[in-house]
Design an enzyme around this catalytic site. Structure first.
Site, mmCIF file in Angstrom:
data_model
loop_
_atom_site.group_PDB
_atom_site.id
_atom_site.type_symbol
_atom_site.label_atom_id
_atom_site.label_comp_id
_atom_site.label_asym_id
_atom_site.label_seq_id
_atom_site.Cartn_x
_atom_site.Cartn_y
_atom_site.Cartn_z
ATOM 1 N N SER A 302 -33.470 -15.627 -68.004
ATOM 2 C CA SER A 302 -34.656 -15.913 -68.817
ATOM 3 C C SER A 302 -35.151 -14.699 -69.590
ATOM 4 O O SER A 302 -35.063 -13.568 -69.116
ATOM 5 C CB SER A 302 -35.803 -16.403 -67.918
ATOM 6 O OG SER A 302 -35.469 -17.614 -67.272
ATOM 7 N N HIS A 375 -41.583 -21.125 -64.433
ATOM 8 C CA HIS A 375 -40.653 -21.124 -63.295
ATOM 9 C C HIS A 375 -41.365 -20.879 -61.970
ATOM 10 O O HIS A 375 -41.043 -21.523 -60.958
ATOM 11 C CB HIS A 375 -39.543 -20.097 -63.525
ATOM 12 C CG HIS A 375 -38.582 -20.503 -64.598
ATOM 13 N ND1 HIS A 375 -37.789 -21.626 -64.492
ATOM 14 C CD2 HIS A 375 -38.314 -19.953 -65.819
ATOM 15 C CE1 HIS A 375 -37.047 -21.751 -65.590
ATOM 16 N NE2 HIS A 375 -37.353 -20.745 -66.400
#
Length: 439
Positions: A302, A375
């Protein structure tokens, strides 16, 4: 106008390919009359559909000033009637504790239901109506920044879209190189994390060692709402350029034990605030586990999209992390060509990124980083920081080349999620936590 002709015209206007004009005083009065007809629900279903189609066509043909005025008329002139609400509330208060309480409650609820809802709902019945409302809200969000009078309309439209786009109505599809070309073009258009540079690039992302899944709404079958790109590997990937290398050999997916989620893109601005990304990940993980029983590790690679923005707000953090270069110099990435600087900046930049993930907060107390909020809010753990993991201009500009792996450890997801939701505790590996504390 024939139905197919209306569909084509609305689609063309919604996409902005038609000429747009001003909202003249005469047209505004005509518009008000049409809105009153919609609000009052005159006629049957066919009449309502025709009225909504005329309104949609009018709106789609207006310039920005006209659209803003259109929305403001709905926001200010079609809310609940204050006198009716006051009367219904007084009747409810008088009826509390009596057999008539529930009827009075129902009457109060009806009084508070604004005509705006009736107007918006009628667009649902026309061809491309759901897409029209999604795009209308995208306009509304733009105008809202300068015009707080539109806030009530935005809240009501967001509420309706949340109901219409409930995850129970959405369909998960895997997209492949053999999917319709028009749909593949939209993937190129909508990719928001790592730009798809060519058809060859896209084909690489759809090869046998990759998977791409998207959520669709039955009323918008040609428009992906959100999609996730996955790489099947045998390790925790730490460099996105290597992951996206078109010339790298295709990995034998039968040997994969790790699924790397390396890009998640929301495609519809008008659905901001309507959350279904977490359900997408869960559905995709279930699908992958079924097709690849050997998979034991699910993680992301990410970006840290707001790291540079945080440093700009808090310039002292560079020196505190032991970094002597300026924000501007770090953002260019030219330093990465100097091997001496590369070695010197490795530990300080990892320290900076770790402190950012551990400590940077919004005023609400939520993590400053939007990807981190997503997340961590789904129960993942900050697993590993990756130095010079994204050497693209965008990667240097937003995070000095740093990326992070979030790990979804199934035995820990519920515990992580509960700790994060209850007191904001961030799940981190011991290594990243140590980097955040390093002097």
């Amino acid at each position: 106008m024939a139905k197919d002709g209306l569909v084509d015209k609305l689609r063309s206007l919604i996409r902005g390919s038609g000429e747009r004009g001003a909202l003249t005083p005469r047209l505004e009065e005509k518009l008000r009359a049409q809105l009153r007809e919609c609000a009052e629900g005159q006629g049957g279903e066919v009449s309502a559909r025709a009225r909504a189609a005329r309104l949609a066509e009018t709106y789609a043909g207006l310039d920005d000033a006209g659209r803003r005025r259109f929305l403001k008329i709905i926001a200010l002139e079609f809310g609940p009637d204050p006198e009716q609400v006051a009367g219904a509330h007084a009747a409810y208060q008088a009826a509390v504790g009596t057999p008539g309480q529930w009827n009075a409650e129902s009457a109060l609820r009806r009084a508070m239901r604004s005509s705006r809802i009736r107007i918006l709902t009628q667009f649902n019945a026309i061809p491309q109506g759901v897409k029209f409302l999604v795009d209308l809200r995208a306009d509304l969000l733009r105008f809202l920044e300068q015009d707080p009078d539109l806030a009530a309309l935005d809240r009501e439209l967001e509420s309706r879209l949340s109901a219409w786009f409930d995850v129970g109505f959405l369909e998960l599809h895997r997209l492949t190189w053999h999917s319709p070309a028009a749909l593949l073009e939209k993937l190129i258009e909508y990719e928001a994390v790592h730009e798809i540079r060519s058809w060859t690039d896209l084909k690489n992302r759809l090869d046998s060692d990759r998977r791409l899944y998207a959520f669709f709404h039955p009323r918008m079958p040609d428009e992906p709402l959100i999609f996730v790109e996955v790489a099947l590997t045998d390790h925790l990937a730490g460099n996105v350029q290597e992951l996206l290398d078109e010339h790298a050999p295709v990995f034998d997916h039968r040997k994969a034990d790790t699924a790397i989620f390396y890009s998640i893109s929301n495609t519809q601005v008008g659905l901001r605030g309507v959350s279904f990304g977490n359900f997408l990940l869960k559905r995709v993980i279930d699908d992958l586990k079924r097709d690849f029983p050997r998979l034991s590790q699910f993680a992301t690679l990410s970006p840290l999209p707001a790291l540079a923005a945080w440093v700009r707000r808090n310039p002292a953090v560079l020196a505190e992390a032991g970094i002597e270069l300026s924000l501007e110099a770090l953002s260019t990435g030219t330093w990465a060509a100097d091997k001496t600087l590369q070695r010197a900046l490795r530990d300080p930049l990892q320290r900076l990124a770790a402190r950012y993930l551990a400590n940077a907060k919004q005023a609400s107390g939520a993590p400053f980083d939007p990807v981190s909020r997503f997340h961590l809010g789904n129960g993942a753990r900050v697993e590993r920081l990756n130095y010079l993991a994204d050497s693209s201009p965008k990667g240097f500009r937003q995070s000095f080349g740093m990326m992070v792996n979030y790990l979804y450890e199934f035995d820990d997801i519920e515990r992580n999620l509960e700790a994060f939701a209850s007191d904001g505790r961030i799940a981190m590996s011991a290594g990243v936590r140590r980097q955040a504390r390093d002097k």
